[in-house]
Design a protein around this motif. Structure first.
Motif, PDB file in Angstrom:
ATOM      1  N   ILE A  64       0.981  -1.244  -0.059  1.00 10.03           N
ATOM      2  CA  ILE A  64      -0.106  -0.013   0.132  1.00 10.03           C
ATOM      3  C   ILE A  64       0.882   1.179  -0.041  1.00 10.03           C
ATOM      4  N   PHE A  65       1.944   1.294   0.994  1.00  9.24           N
ATOM      5  CA  PHE A  65       2.608   2.379   0.929  1.00  9.24           C
ATOM      6  C   PHE A  65       3.499   2.564  -0.297  1.00  9.24           C
ATOM      7  N   ILE A  66       3.968   1.679  -0.870  1.00  4.12           N
ATOM      8  CA  ILE A  66       4.913   1.448  -2.347  1.00  4.12           C
ATOM      9  C   ILE A  66       3.672   2.176  -3.518  1.00  4.12           C
ATOM     10  N   ILE A  67       2.673   1.696  -3.483  1.00  2.51           N
ATOM     11  CA  ILE A  67       1.663   1.971  -4.683  1.00  2.51           C
ATOM     12  C   ILE A  67       1.411   3.535  -4.522  1.00  2.51           C
ATOM     13  N   ALA A  68       1.069   3.683  -2.994  1.00  2.00           N
ATOM     14  CA  ALA A  68       0.624   5.160  -2.824  1.00  2.00           C
ATOM     15  C   ALA A  68       1.900   6.250  -3.004  1.00  2.00           C
ATOM     16  N   GLY A  69       3.089   5.757  -2.773  1.00  2.00           N
ATOM     17  CA  GLY A  69       4.137   6.789  -3.328  1.00  2.00           C
ATOM     18  C   GLY A  69       4.222   6.703  -4.851  1.00  2.00           C
ATOM     19  N   TYR A  70       4.200   5.794  -5.528  1.00  2.00           N
ATOM     20  CA  TYR A  70       4.189   5.654  -6.921  1.00  2.00           C
ATOM     21  C   TYR A  70       3.196   6.749  -7.494  1.00  2.00           C
TER      22      TYR A  70
END
Length: 157
Positions: free
Chosen positions: A18-24
């Protein structure tokens, strides 16, 4: 005595994803110049660290939301609660307890022994609360009676 609802713990890899996708998504929105979506994306990122706890005690029913050490309470006192309904089938081997305040309902998954203790506590704290605690056999019997009644109505037509 405090009784806690059983909540599934979010796995670490899901939090990281979730964190990586939101950062992307944040990077894409900034590079594309779509500034209206940036605040929404920034609000999604802390969701990885969000925790929730359901507590039933002598004080009432409480849901605690925790984020970065801050705790927010969503509290119902026993005077506000109008109904308790036990569902033995939906959360097997545990029990799902539906707690109602007017038209709003909260569902707690609990150990059956804790659920019985909560029902006793509720009856003690608010004698006016409506408590429906049917066993699984009673629920099945009630469903069979209703099916028979519907079939009888269809035959009359």
């Amino acid at each position: 005595m405090k009784y806690k609802g059983i909540l599934p713990e979010r796995k670490t890899w899901i939090k990281a994803a979730i964190f990586i996708i939101a950062g992307y998504m944040l990077a894409v929105e900034i590079l594309a110049g779509r500034w209206a979506y940036v605040p929404i994306t920034i609000l999604v990122m802390p969701a990885c660290f969000f925790k929730k706890e359901q507590i039933i005690s002598e004080d009432g029913v409480d849901i605690q939301y925790m984020l970065f050490g801050r705790i927010m309470h969503n509290y119902w006192s026993w005077d506000e609660i109008t109904t308790l309904h036990v569902d033995h089938r939906r959360a097997r081997p545990n029990v799902m307890l539906h707690i109602g305040k007017g038209v709003v309902t909260r569902s707690y998954i609990m150990d059956p022994a804790d659920c019985r203790a909560v029902l006793k506590l509720a009856a003690h704290m608010n004698p006016a609360v409506y408590i429906e605690d049917l066993t699984e056999e009673q629920v099945l019997h009630r469903e069979e009676v209703r099916k028979a009644q519907r079939a009888a109505k269809k035959q009359k037509k």
